[in-house]
Motif scaffolding. Structure first.
Motif, PDB file in Angstrom:
ATOM      1  N   UNK A 135     159.964 -43.257  57.837  1.00 39.59           N
ATOM      2  CA  UNK A 135     159.919 -42.856  59.246  1.00 39.59           C
ATOM      3  C   UNK A 135     159.054 -41.604  59.372  1.00 39.59           C
ATOM      4  N   UNK A 136     157.899 -41.758  59.994  1.00 37.82           N
ATOM      5  CA  UNK A 136     156.994 -40.630  60.213  1.00 37.82           C
ATOM      6  C   UNK A 136     156.033 -41.024  61.324  1.00 37.82           C
ATOM      7  N   UNK A 137     155.729 -40.091  62.233  1.00 37.91           N
ATOM      8  CA  UNK A 137     154.798 -40.423  63.306  1.00 37.91           C
ATOM      9  C   UNK A 137     153.346 -40.386  62.837  1.00 37.91           C
ATOM     10  N   UNK A 138     153.114 -39.961  61.609  1.00 35.73           N
ATOM     11  CA  UNK A 138     151.773 -39.956  61.039  1.00 35.73           C
ATOM     12  C   UNK A 138     151.562 -41.235  60.235  1.00 35.73           C
ATOM     13  N   UNK A 139     150.620 -42.077  60.685  1.00 35.49           N
ATOM     14  CA  UNK A 139     150.300 -43.298  59.942  1.00 35.49           C
ATOM     15  C   UNK A 139     149.769 -42.962  58.555  1.00 35.49           C
ATOM     16  N   UNK A 140     149.083 -41.828  58.434  1.00 34.07           N
ATOM     17  CA  UNK A 140     148.539 -41.415  57.152  1.00 34.07           C
ATOM     18  C   UNK A 140     149.654 -41.111  56.155  1.00 34.07           C
ATOM     19  N   UNK A 141     150.679 -40.391  56.601  1.00 33.75           N
ATOM     20  CA  UNK A 141     151.785 -40.063  55.711  1.00 33.75           C
ATOM     21  C   UNK A 141     152.524 -41.327  55.294  1.00 33.75           C
ATOM     22  N   UNK A 142     152.739 -42.245  56.238  1.00 34.33           N
ATOM     23  CA  UNK A 142     153.412 -43.500  55.878  1.00 34.33           C
ATOM     24  C   UNK A 142     152.590 -44.273  54.839  1.00 34.33           C
ATOM     25  N   UNK A 143     151.279 -44.301  55.040  1.00 37.19           N
ATOM     26  CA  UNK A 143     150.402 -44.993  54.097  1.00 37.19           C
ATOM     27  C   UNK A 143     150.493 -44.360  52.708  1.00 37.19           C
ATOM     28  N   UNK A 144     150.474 -43.025  52.667  1.00 40.06           N
ATOM     29  CA  UNK A 144     150.549 -42.323  51.384  1.00 40.06           C
ATOM     30  C   UNK A 144     151.896 -42.570  50.703  1.00 40.06           C
ATOM     31  N   UNK A 145     152.988 -42.435  51.458  1.00 44.12           N
ATOM     32  CA  UNK A 145     154.310 -42.652  50.879  1.00 44.12           C
ATOM     33  C   UNK A 145     154.460 -44.077  50.360  1.00 44.12           C
ATOM     34  N   UNK A 146     153.933 -45.046  51.119  1.00 49.10           N
ATOM     35  CA  UNK A 146     154.015 -46.441  50.699  1.00 49.10           C
ATOM     36  C   UNK A 146     153.255 -46.646  49.395  1.00 49.10           C
ATOM     37  N   UNK A 147     152.133 -45.954  49.256  1.00 50.21           N
ATOM     38  CA  UNK A 147     151.351 -46.057  48.023  1.00 50.21           C
ATOM     39  C   UNK A 147     152.109 -45.448  46.851  1.00 50.21           C
ATOM     40  N   UNK A 148     152.721 -44.287  47.068  1.00 47.79           N
ATOM     41  CA  UNK A 148     153.485 -43.650  45.988  1.00 47.79           C
ATOM     42  C   UNK A 148     154.659 -44.539  45.572  1.00 47.79           C
ATOM     43  N   UNK A 149     155.328 -45.135  46.558  1.00 42.86           N
ATOM     44  CA  UNK A 149     156.458 -46.012  46.252  1.00 42.86           C
ATOM     45  C   UNK A 149     155.991 -47.240  45.466  1.00 42.86           C
ATOM     46  N   UNK A 150     154.833 -47.773  45.836  1.00 39.45           N
ATOM     47  CA  UNK A 150     154.293 -48.923  45.113  1.00 39.45           C
ATOM     48  C   UNK A 150     154.010 -48.568  43.661  1.00 39.45           C
ATOM     49  N   UNK A 151     153.500 -47.369  43.428  1.00 38.21           N
ATOM     50  CA  UNK A 151     153.233 -46.913  42.068  1.00 38.21           C
ATOM     51  C   UNK A 151     154.520 -46.840  41.244  1.00 38.21           C
ATOM     52  N   UNK A 152     155.636 -46.636  41.931  1.00 35.33           N
ATOM     53  CA  UNK A 152     156.935 -46.524  41.262  1.00 35.33           C
ATOM     54  C   UNK A 152     157.655 -47.866  41.177  1.00 35.33           C
ATOM     55  N   UNK A 153     157.019 -48.925  41.704  1.00 36.60           N
ATOM     56  CA  UNK A 153     157.608 -50.254  41.599  1.00 36.60           C
ATOM     57  C   UNK A 153     158.426 -50.698  42.796  1.00 36.60           C
ATOM     58  N   UNK A 154     158.338 -49.971  43.914  1.00 39.15           N
ATOM     59  CA  UNK A 154     159.083 -50.329  45.120  1.00 39.15           C
ATOM     60  C   UNK A 154     158.126 -50.990  46.124  1.00 39.15           C
TER      61      UNK A 154
END
Length: 315
Positions: free
Chosen positions: A200-219
């Motif tokens: 949950x973040x109003x910044x699309x950039x932050x959501x994109x970054x967090x999603x990438x970090x989570x993917x790197x961790x296997x989520x």
């Protein structure tokens, strides 16, 4: 209040934080020049600015002010540092606007929070952005003095901090910069990789970054919301196993959303994410039950490791 006092009390935390955030979010290095008084009649809009209204003992506007080419270079660097990809945009588009907004919000959020820790007779509004030269005239109405501090960025150019002063009544108080870290997740069980995570973040950039970090961790089971009000509904409909939620958003802030989520009976683990490190806000979130608090910025080189430390649930 003298130029020196205004610099130390009002501008110094902003400048110090901008230099720290410049390094943390772009790997660029900046250096502040000497403060000086600008001629109000000669003051001109340079093309892009992040602003915050100052009210109370000081009535005015604080402005982080860029030439377009400087804003573009910094925006590209923010993107590169967050995503580890080369960005070479030549004009301010949606991606760069999001990057510059994140950088500006981080600086203003941390700086105004620092001011708020002291009993000072002025407050700051939420940051907003000025892109149109025609909008500048209204900010100069009633301005009696402009204090300017240039910031030189190695290999890029300059940006400026301007304090547009309409009225001053407050007497100076020294302010010291404090470092902000984070509040750790106290749990020990690792979140299973198949868990559904709501960002949950109003910044699309932050959501994109967090999603990438989570993917790197296997989520990979990740869903998104761009506002606290949307998050409240999604928790009921989607039943996520874990949440990472920003604090300052549009229609509903994260702390309000968290209160509603708990009132609706959900005990989903929530990690808060924000550049605002106000003690009262943190304690309020803790009273609703959170699994940690991450202080922005987070970047590509450390993002996955930071997020990993927070992906824990109670036994």
């Amino acid at each position: 209040m003298s130029v020196e006092a205004l610099y130390k009390v009002i501008l110094y935390p902003f400048i110090n934080e901008s230099l720290a955030s410049l390094t943390a979010m772009t790997n660029l290095v900046g250096e502040a020049g000497d403060a000086f008084v600008d001629n109000v009649d000669d003051f001109r809009f340079k093309g892009y600015a992040v602003c915050s209204e100052v009210t109370g003992g000081l009535d005015g506007v604080i402005m982080m002010h860029h030439y377009p080419e400087t804003a573009i270079a910094i925006g590209n660097s923010v993107c590169e540092h967050m995503f580890e990809e080369k960005y070479q945009f030549t004009e301010i588009n949606e991606d760069l606007s999001n990057a510059l907004a994140e950088w500006g919000n981080t600086i203003v959020g941390r700086s105004t929070d620092l001011h708020g820790r002291y009993s000072l007779d002025y407050k700051f509004s939420s940051p907003y952005f000025v892109h149109d030269v025609n909008d500048m005239d209204k900010y100069l109405v009633g301005v009696k003095e402009v204090i300017t501090v240039p910031i030189s960025v190695n290999g890029v150019g300059r940006y400026y901090f301007n304090l547009l002063i309409r009225n001053v009544e407050y007497q100076s108080i020294g302010v010291k910069r404090e470092a902000s870290t984070g509040i750790a997740n106290p749990h020990s069980k690792v979140l299973p990789s198949e868990s559904k995570i709501l960002l949950v973040d109003d910044s699309a950039m932050i959501r994109k970054a967090l999603k990438r970090y989570l993917s790197q961790l296997g989520y990979s089971n990740v869903i998104e919301a761009n506002d606290g009000a949307v998050a409240v509904t999604m928790v009921q409909q989607e039943q996520p196993d874990f949440m990472i939620m920003d604090v300052v958003m549009g229609e509903m802030n994260g702390d309000q959303a968290l209160a509603n989520i708990r009132a609706n009976g959900s005990n989903v683990p929530v990690v808060m994410l924000s550049s605002v490190t106000d003690k009262a806000l943190i304690e309020r979130c803790q009273s609703y039950g959170i699994s940690g608090f991450i202080f922005k910025p987070i970047q590509a080189d450390t993002g996955a490791e930071i997020i990993k430390d927070y992906l824990k649930i109670a036994q």
